[in-house]
Design a protein around this motif. Structure first.
Motif, mmCIF file in Angstrom:
data_model
loop_
_atom_site.group_PDB
_atom_site.id
_atom_site.type_symbol
_atom_site.label_atom_id
_atom_site.label_comp_id
_atom_site.label_asym_id
_atom_site.label_seq_id
_atom_site.Cartn_x
_atom_site.Cartn_y
_atom_site.Cartn_z
ATOM 1 N N GLN A 33 14.947 8.419 -7.313
ATOM 2 C CA GLN A 33 14.094 8.189 -8.473
ATOM 3 C C GLN A 33 13.100 7.054 -8.269
ATOM 4 N N LEU A 34 13.270 6.267 -7.202
ATOM 5 C CA LEU A 34 12.356 5.167 -6.926
ATOM 6 C C LEU A 34 11.339 5.493 -5.837
ATOM 7 N N ARG A 35 11.433 6.666 -5.250
ATOM 8 C CA ARG A 35 10.546 7.024 -4.145
ATOM 9 C C ARG A 35 9.393 7.892 -4.637
ATOM 10 N N PRO A 36 8.178 7.670 -4.093
ATOM 11 C CA PRO A 36 7.048 8.549 -4.421
ATOM 12 C C PRO A 36 7.371 9.982 -4.012
ATOM 13 N N GLN A 37 6.939 10.928 -4.827
ATOM 14 C CA GLN A 37 7.212 12.341 -4.560
ATOM 15 C C GLN A 37 5.946 13.073 -4.116
ATOM 16 N N PRO A 38 6.059 14.047 -3.202
ATOM 17 C CA PRO A 38 7.278 14.416 -2.480
ATOM 18 C C PRO A 38 7.758 13.299 -1.565
ATOM 19 N N ALA A 39 9.074 13.157 -1.445
ATOM 20 C CA ALA A 39 9.663 11.984 -0.804
ATOM 21 C C ALA A 39 9.277 11.843 0.660
ATOM 22 N N TRP A 40 8.949 12.950 1.327
ATOM 23 C CA TRP A 40 8.643 12.902 2.760
ATOM 24 C C TRP A 40 7.185 12.577 3.053
ATOM 25 N N LEU A 41 6.312 12.682 2.046
ATOM 26 C CA LEU A 41 4.875 12.649 2.307
ATOM 27 C C LEU A 41 4.410 11.294 2.859
ATOM 28 N N LEU A 42 4.605 10.215 2.111
ATOM 29 C CA LEU A 42 4.101 8.918 2.558
ATOM 30 C C LEU A 42 4.804 8.427 3.826
ATOM 31 N N PRO A 43 6.139 8.510 3.930
ATOM 32 C CA PRO A 43 6.760 8.110 5.192
ATOM 33 C C PRO A 43 6.263 8.927 6.382
ATOM 34 N N GLY A 44 6.049 10.225 6.166
ATOM 35 C CA GLY A 44 5.538 11.064 7.248
ATOM 36 C C GLY A 44 4.142 10.663 7.681
ATOM 37 N N LEU A 45 3.266 10.410 6.716
ATOM 38 C CA LEU A 45 1.909 9.967 7.039
ATOM 39 C C LEU A 45 1.911 8.606 7.731
ATOM 40 N N GLU A 46 2.790 7.720 7.285
ATOM 41 C CA GLU A 46 2.862 6.384 7.885
ATOM 42 C C GLU A 46 3.303 6.459 9.343
ATOM 43 N N ILE A 47 4.327 7.253 9.620
ATOM 44 C CA ILE A 47 4.808 7.393 11.001
ATOM 45 C C ILE A 47 3.753 8.055 11.874
ATOM 46 N N LEU A 48 3.077 9.061 11.343
ATOM 47 C CA LEU A 48 2.028 9.748 12.097
ATOM 48 C C LEU A 48 0.895 8.795 12.448
#
Length: 228
Positions: free
Chosen positions: A40-55
Motif C-alpha cells: 500500500q506504500l508503493r507506487p503502482q504498478p509496483a514494478w514500474l519505477l524500480p524497473g525503470l530505475e534499474i534499466l
C-alpha cells in the motif's frame, strides 16, 4: 604533474574522477528499500519505477563504467532523470505513509509503521545525498574536469587542506554524510551550504525529515499506548 599542480588542491584541478561504485550501490539500496515496502506504500504498478530505475542505472554504468569523468549531455540528463525517478518513488511512498497514518490499517501496527517509516526516511536521506552529489559544482563529471571553481558545499577539508590527503576531493560518501547529518540535526553541521540552491535544498530536506519523524513516532507511541 607539475610542481604548480602540487600546490593546487585536488578538488580545484582536473582529476581522473571518482569511482562509480558508491553511487551505484546507493541507487541499488534505494531500489531494494522501495521493493521491501508494504504494497500500500508503493507506487503502482509496483514494478514500474524500480524497473525503470534499474534499466537507467544499467545504461549509465555501461556507458561510463569505472570513473565518472565522461562529460556528455545525455549522460548528465540520464543521471538527473534517475535521481528524479528515485525522488518520485520516495515522494509517493511518503505521501501514502501519511495517508496510512491517518486512515489506513498500517496505522494500527506499531512495528510495521516504524519499519516502513524508517525505510522511507532512509531512502529520503540517500536520495538527497544523490541530489547534492549531482548538483555540487555541476556534478561528478564536471568536478573531475574542474569546470567550476566555487563550491556549492564547503567541506572541512577545503578549509583546512593541511589536514586532508593531497588527493582529497568530495565524493558520494561525503554527500551522503552531509545528507544524513542534515536529516538528523535539521541544520548544517560541518559542511556549509554556500549557494542559494544548496541552502534551499537542505532546508527542504530538514523539513521533510522532521515531518516524517514526528508523524511516525507520534503515531507509533499512540498505538503502543493504546495496546498497553
Amino acid at each position: 604533474m607539475t610542481d604548480r599542480d602540487d600546490d593546487v588542491p585536488a578538488w580545484q584541478r582536473k582529476t581522473e574522477g571518482e569511482s562509480r561504485i558508491a553511487a551505484t550501490l546507493a541507487v541499488l539500496a534505494i531500489v531494494v528499500l522501495q521493493v521491501a515496502l508494504p504494497q500500500q506504500l508503493r507506487p503502482q504498478p509496483a514494478w514500474l519505477l524500480p524497473g525503470l530505475e534499474i534499466l537507467l542505472l544499467g545504461v549509465l554504468v555501461v556507458a561510463n563504467p569505472f570513473r565518472i569523468n565522461r562529460e556528455e549531455r545525455w549522460l548528465r540528463n540520464g543521471g538527473l532523470l534517475l535521481t528524479g525517478l528515485l525522488s518520485l518513488a520516495t515522494a509517493v511512498s511518503a505521501d501514502r505513509l501519511v495517508f496510512e497514518l491517518i486512515h489506513g490499517p498500517l496505522s494500527d501496527n506499531a512495528s510495521a509503521l516504524l519499519a516502513s517509516g524508517g525505510a522511507i526516511w532512509l531512502t529520503n536521506v540517500v536520495v538527497f545525498g544523490l541530489w547534492y552529489w549531482e548538483f555540487d559544482r555541476g556534478g561528478p563529471a564536471a568536478r573531475a574536469h574542474a569546470r567550476k571553481p566555487l563550491p556549492d558545499f564547503l567541506f572541512v577539508q577545503m578549509q583546512n587542506p593541511e589536514l586532508a590527503p593531497p588527493e582529497w576531493e568530495p565524493q558520494f560518501v561525503d554527500y551522503l554524510y552531509l545528507s544524513f547529518t542534515n536529516a538528523t540535526a535539521f541544520s548544517p553541521t560541518d559542511v556549509m551550504p554556500m549557494s542559494r540552491w544548496a541552502k534551499l535544498t537542505m532546508m527542504a530536506q530538514s523539513t521533510i525529515s522532521l515531518i516524517l519523524v514526528i508523524l511516525v513516532i507520534a503515531r507509533a507511541i499512540n498505538v503502543l499506548h493504546s495496546d498497553s
